[in-house]
Design an enzyme around this catalytic site. Structure first.
Site, short mmCIF file in Angstrom:
data_model
loop_
_atom_site.label_atom_id
_atom_site.label_comp_id
_atom_site.label_asym_id
_atom_site.label_seq_id
_atom_site.Cartn_x
_atom_site.Cartn_y
_atom_site.Cartn_z
N THR A 263 -76.00 -35.26 -85.81
CA THR A 263 -76.30 -36.47 -85.04
C THR A 263 -75.84 -37.71 -85.80
OG1 THR A 263 -78.25 -35.30 -84.22
CG2 THR A 263 -78.07 -37.64 -83.69
N ASP B 219 -86.42 -32.79 -82.63
CA ASP B 219 -86.36 -34.23 -82.33
C ASP B 219 -87.38 -34.86 -83.30
OD1 ASP B 219 -85.18 -36.21 -80.16
OD2 ASP B 219 -87.27 -36.79 -80.36
N GLN C 183 -80.85 -36.81 -71.50
CA GLN C 183 -80.20 -35.60 -72.04
C GLN C 183 -79.23 -35.01 -71.03
OE1 GLN C 183 -81.86 -34.57 -75.28
NE2 GLN C 183 -79.84 -33.69 -75.58
N LYS D 157 -86.25 -31.60 -72.10
CA LYS D 157 -86.91 -32.15 -73.29
C LYS D 157 -88.35 -31.68 -73.26
CE LYS D 157 -85.90 -34.94 -76.75
NZ LYS D 157 -84.58 -35.25 -77.35
N LYS E 71 -81.21 -27.80 -72.01
CA LYS E 71 -81.01 -27.93 -73.45
C LYS E 71 -81.50 -29.29 -73.88
CE LYS E 71 -79.43 -26.75 -77.47
NZ LYS E 71 -80.80 -26.99 -78.00
P1 NDP Z 1 -87.39 -37.67 -87.58
O1 NDP Z 1 -88.76 -37.27 -87.22
O2 NDP Z 1 -86.63 -36.86 -88.57
O3 NDP Z 1 -87.36 -39.17 -88.09
C1 NDP Z 1 -87.86 -40.20 -87.28
C2 NDP Z 1 -87.75 -41.50 -88.05
O4 NDP Z 1 -88.02 -42.57 -87.15
C3 NDP Z 1 -88.77 -41.60 -89.17
O5 NDP Z 1 -88.29 -42.44 -90.17
C4 NDP Z 1 -89.96 -42.23 -88.43
O6 NDP Z 1 -90.85 -42.91 -89.26
C5 NDP Z 1 -89.25 -43.21 -87.51
N1 NDP Z 1 -90.08 -43.43 -86.33
C6 NDP Z 1 -90.52 -42.48 -85.47
N2 NDP Z 1 -91.29 -43.04 -84.52
C7 NDP Z 1 -91.33 -44.34 -84.80
C8 NDP Z 1 -91.94 -45.45 -84.18
N3 NDP Z 1 -92.70 -45.29 -83.08
N4 NDP Z 1 -91.75 -46.67 -84.72
C9 NDP Z 1 -90.98 -46.82 -85.84
N5 NDP Z 1 -90.38 -45.82 -86.48
C10 NDP Z 1 -90.54 -44.60 -85.96
O7 NDP Z 1 -86.59 -37.74 -86.18
P2 NDP Z 1 -85.03 -37.80 -85.93
O8 NDP Z 1 -84.32 -38.48 -87.04
O9 NDP Z 1 -84.61 -36.45 -85.51
O10 NDP Z 1 -84.98 -38.70 -84.61
C11 NDP Z 1 -84.76 -40.11 -84.66
C12 NDP Z 1 -84.24 -40.58 -83.32
O11 NDP Z 1 -82.99 -39.92 -83.04
C13 NDP Z 1 -85.12 -40.29 -82.11
O12 NDP Z 1 -84.97 -41.32 -81.16
C14 NDP Z 1 -84.52 -39.00 -81.55
O13 NDP Z 1 -84.84 -38.83 -80.19
C15 NDP Z 1 -83.05 -39.28 -81.77
N6 NDP Z 1 -82.15 -38.14 -81.79
C16 NDP Z 1 -82.37 -37.07 -82.61
C17 NDP Z 1 -81.48 -36.02 -82.62
C18 NDP Z 1 -81.63 -34.87 -83.55
O14 NDP Z 1 -80.75 -34.00 -83.55
N7 NDP Z 1 -82.67 -34.80 -84.38
C19 NDP Z 1 -80.32 -35.99 -81.73
C20 NDP Z 1 -80.14 -37.19 -80.95
C21 NDP Z 1 -81.05 -38.20 -80.99
P3 NDP Z 1 -92.26 -42.22 -89.66
O15 NDP Z 1 -91.92 -41.27 -90.77
O16 NDP Z 1 -93.13 -43.34 -90.07
O17 NDP Z 1 -92.76 -41.52 -88.42
O1 2IT Z 2 -81.90 -36.09 -78.32
C1 2IT Z 2 -81.20 -35.10 -78.66
O2 2IT Z 2 -80.03 -34.98 -78.26
C2 2IT Z 2 -81.79 -34.11 -79.54
N1 2IT Z 2 -82.92 -34.30 -79.99
C3 2IT Z 2 -81.04 -32.86 -79.89
C4 2IT Z 2 -81.16 -31.85 -78.79
C5 2IT Z 2 -80.59 -30.50 -79.09
O3 2IT Z 2 -80.78 -29.62 -78.24
O4 2IT Z 2 -79.95 -30.29 -80.13
#
Ligand code: NDP
Ligand code: 2IT
Length: 452
Positions: A209, A166, A111, A126, A90
């Site tokens: 999250t 993600d 993860q 992943k 997952k």
């Molecule tokens: P999104 O794609 O929705 O948003 C990502 C955000 O981070 C955007 O604002 C993006 O800016 C910025 N970003 C991405 N890459 C970079 C970079 N290299 N340098 C600076 N800014 C960056 O993703 P999420 O919000 O889902 O994910 C954000 C983080 O949270 C990640 O680390 C992800 O692994 C983690 N995460 C996500 C979960 C989920 O359920 N979605 C669960 C747990 C963790 P831009 O628009 O310019 O790309």
């Molecule tokens: O980093 C994470 O925990 C996620 N991007 C969510 C994974 C999931 O299966 O909901």
């Protein structure tokens, strides 16, 4: 370091020499779980460290697609099926040009421990691609997702491997991926999470999250008789995690002064309140614009081009963008400016130097595996609802998320105080606590199931 951990780390370094993010994630875990390895020789006798640092299976594949002008593009697709000791693989899919095998291995490795902490039956995995959804039309994103799923579908399944979103993979992408899976396999199953509500999604999954990270921060603050209300908070990112984290902080009476994207940071000393956040959500989710547009809309705010939020003084910092966005110098600046709490919405946003500075400063530090586990936890609840063919109410799911985050906090707290010698009445090393608690459950399951 003990002879066992030194030997395993050296082997992992040799075998994965070109994967710095993966090595960083392994080093952090191995260095903090030593006390449990020393106390219980069964882990070394069963070569658990050697096995847990090697993915069970790694799939790499070609993803050809055509753009709106008819030009052909070739991307690389991946799925790292890391560990299935406690449940089906997952974990999310990331679409970003920086994606490579090492980054997905670090994310898959993290993860495994995170999913173990949720208390739900989920292994770790992943996947993703170096495809960049930015600037692509919906039709191009759809064709890419269909091509990606045409290969991925033979490796996943509701009881085998359940991907989710993600970075770069949100509701739109999950829809196109699910549609193609259903067409090819002729089955409507819970093979992906993060689905829309009208076709199998769970209430609170989009929020989970960000909300969960704030709940974890509240649990940490409560150990010091404190609360998020009235706190000045800096947040990085402006995507899924950041948006709902800001929403929850606002609901609880905190003031959020920054959001960012990969081009820069907006600083709004008056606070990004609910009305301003609604505008950001429309900007990012519907118009797919850039955060710098905020300053033209809301006078009094500033745009800090190419800068991250960590120079702005705050009480609490919530990195929600990407890995290694806080280094040792940033961590020093945060603490010098009075920051008392860091809770990680992103995965591995702080490098090893930064983590050491948090721990030496004895601030409240909630590492990603614990603090952002709410997202995958509600994915687990989405799987449960799909299996039951029922939908739970918003209140039910939010109450379960609250309970899970509280449980993760308690579990990390107790394992830290049992094993980590730096813990005191006023200080908890949640890095050690989360890593040890996550590890023990998976390692014991691996021993029970024999050498597979
Ligand atoms: P999104 O794609 O929705 O948003 C990502 C955000 O981070 C955007 O604002 C993006 O800016 C910025 N970003 C991405 N890459 C970079 C970079 N290299 N340098 C600076 N800014 C960056 O993703 P999420 O919000 O889902 O994910 C954000 C983080 O949270 C990640 O680390 C992800 O692994 C983690 N995460 C996500 C979960 C989920 O359920 N979605 C669960 C747990 C963790 P831009 O628009 O310019 O790309
Ligand atoms: O980093 C994470 O925990 C996620 N991007 C969510 C994974 C999931 O299966 O909901």
């Amino acid at each position: 370091m003990t002879e066992y951990t030194t030997r395993v780390l050296n082997t992992v370094r040799t075998k994965n020499a070109h994967e710095p993010e993966f090595l960083q994630a392994v080093q952090e875990v191995v260095s903090t779980i030593e006390p449990v390895l020393t106390a219980h020789k069964k882990y070394e006798e069963n070569c658990i460290l050697e096995r847990i640092t090697e993915p069970e299976r790694t799939i790499m594949f070609r993803v050809p697609w055509t753009d709106d002008e008819g030009h052909i593009h070739i991307n690389r697709g991946y799925r790292v099926e890391f560990n299935s000791a406690i449940g089906p693989y997952k974990g999310g899919l990331r679409f970003h040009p920086s994606v490579n095998l090492g980054i997905l291995k670090f994310l898959g490795f993290e993860q495994v421990f995170k999913n173990s902490l949720t208390t739900l039956a989920m292994g770790g995995g992943k996947g993703g691609s170096d495809f960049d959804p930015k600037g692509k039309s919906d039709a191009e994103v759809m064709r890419f997702c269909q091509s990606f799923m045409t290969e991925l579908q033979r490796h996943i399944g509701a009881d085998t491997d359940v991907p989710a979103g993600d970075i770069g993979v949100g509701g739109r992408e999950i829809g196109y991926l699910f549609g193609q899976y259903k067409r090819l396999r002729n089955e409507f199953t819970g093979v992906l999470t993060g689905k829309a509500l009208n076709w199998g999604g769970s209430l609170i999954r989009p929020e989970a999250t960000g909300y969960g990270c704030v709940y974890f921060a509240q649990n940490m603050l409560a150990t010091r008789g404190d609360d998020v209300s009235g706190k000045v908070c800096t947040v990085s990112g402006s995507g899924n995690v950041a948006q709902y984290l800001v929403e929850k902080l606002n609901q609880l009476g905190a003031k959020v002064v920054t959001m960012s994207d990969s081009n820069g940071t907006v600083y709004d000393p008056d606070g990004i309140n609910a009305e301003k956040l609604a505008w950001v959500m429309e900007l990012k989710n519907v118009r797919r614009g850039r955060i710098k547009e905020y300053v033209a809309q809301f006078p009094g705010s500033q745009y800090l081009e190419d800068q991250r939020p960590w120079d702005i003084p705050c009480d609490c910092a919530f990195p929600c963008a990407t890995q290694n966005e806080i280094n040792g110098k940033d961590a020093e600046t945060l603490i010098k400016n009075g920051c008392k709490l860091v809770a990680e919405g992103a995965n591995m946003p702080t490098d090893l130097d930064g983590i050491n500075i948090y721990l030496q400063s004895k601030i409240l530090y909630g590492p990603a595996k614990a603090a952002n586990a709410g997202g995958v936890a509600v994915s687990g609840l989405e799987m449960a609802q799909n299996s039951q063919r029922l939908n739970w109410t918003r209140e039910e799911v939010d109450a379960k998320l609250h309970g899970i985050m509280k449980n993760i906090h308690e579990n990390a707290y107790h394992h830290a105080h049992e094993y980590s010698s730096d813990c005191t009445a006023d200080f908890t090393n949640y890095v050690a606590g989360a890593n040890i608690a996550g590890f023990v459950k998976v390692a014991d399951a691996m021993i029970d199931q024999g050498l597979v």
